[in-house]
Design a protein around this motif. Structure first.
Motif, PDB file in Angstrom:
ATOM      1  N   ASP A  10      -8.290  -4.180  -4.316  1.00 22.43           N
ATOM      2  CA  ASP A  10      -9.027  -4.257  -5.144  1.00 22.43           C
ATOM      3  C   ASP A  10     -10.441  -3.863  -5.800  1.00 22.43           C
ATOM      4  N   SER A  11     -11.547  -4.289  -4.095  1.00 20.98           N
ATOM      5  CA  SER A  11     -12.898  -4.060  -4.449  1.00 20.98           C
ATOM      6  C   SER A  11     -13.176  -2.041  -4.980  1.00 20.98           C
ATOM      7  N   ARG A  20      -3.875  -8.086   4.668  1.00 22.32           N
ATOM      8  CA  ARG A  20      -4.921  -8.681   3.794  1.00 22.32           C
ATOM      9  C   ARG A  20      -6.467  -8.003   3.850  1.00 22.32           C
ATOM     10  N   ALA A  21      -6.806  -7.621   5.047  1.00 21.83           N
ATOM     11  CA  ALA A  21      -7.667  -6.227   4.560  1.00 21.83           C
ATOM     12  C   ALA A  21      -8.123  -5.119   3.564  1.00 21.83           C
ATOM     13  N   TRP A  22      -6.780  -4.342   3.369  1.00 23.22           N
ATOM     14  CA  TRP A  22      -6.172  -3.420   3.168  1.00 23.22           C
ATOM     15  C   TRP A  22      -6.297  -4.394   1.352  1.00 23.22           C
ATOM     16  N   SER A  61      -5.497   3.549  -8.837  1.00 22.11           N
ATOM     17  CA  SER A  61      -4.570   2.204  -7.763  1.00 22.11           C
ATOM     18  C   SER A  61      -2.996   2.906  -7.452  1.00 22.11           C
ATOM     19  N   LEU A  62      -1.980   4.083  -7.832  1.00 18.80           N
ATOM     20  CA  LEU A  62      -1.148   4.332  -7.595  1.00 18.80           C
ATOM     21  C   LEU A  62      -1.438   4.733  -5.882  1.00 18.80           C
ATOM     22  N   SER A  63      -2.322   5.822  -6.466  1.00 14.41           N
ATOM     23  CA  SER A  63      -2.913   6.666  -5.117  1.00 14.41           C
ATOM     24  C   SER A  63      -2.955   5.607  -4.084  1.00 14.41           C
TER      25      SER A  63
END
Length: 136
Positions: A86-87, A79-81, A111-113
């Motif tokens: 997103d941040s 959840r933290a990840w 995003s992919l990475s």
């Protein structure tokens, strides 16, 4: 060289090094055929979706093997990840908006990475944190 173009080249190089993974091999072929930034963005979106599915599979598999505190800690970490991802993408988006179309490609590569790395981290956990999956 523009920062966004440099990021794109770096992420594309990382993809070339990971060609043995099906999603990355598909991405490489897609990028080789892409002649527009729209096509490149679609390549990154498809690869990100494939890696997201792999990440969810690895997470689900790992959650089925854990109980108690380790399971709770993994759930909290994932959840933290997700919040971190997103941040990070929001911060990158705000920086790359003035980069034109190359900024959108760099954002797709980022995003992919992020998703690929998380999927591989979860897989590593499921394999017992093996440095080399062949050793597991």
């Amino acid at each position: 060289m523009k920062p966004a173009l440099l990021l794109t080249l770096l992420f594309t190089s990382a993809v070339a090094m990971a060609e043995d993974l099906p999603a990355d091999a598909s991405l490489d072929r897609c990028l080789n055929d892409a002649s527009t930034t729209l096509a490149m963005n679609q390549c990154y979106a498809a690869a990100t979706q494939a890696w997201d599915q792999e990440m969810n599979k690895q997470y689900s598999t790992l959650m089925k093997t854990l109980t108690g505190e380790p399971k709770n800690k993994l759930r909290a970490a994932q959840r933290a990840w997700l919040n971190y991802r997103d941040s990070w993408l929001e911060a990158s988006r705000s920086q790359l908006t003035d980069q034109g179309t190359s900024g959108s490609v760099a954002l797709g590569a980022q995003s992919l990475s992020l998703v690929r790395n998380q999927a591989l981290m979860l897989q590593s956990q499921a394999l017992g944190n093996c440095a080399n999956p062949d050793d597991c």
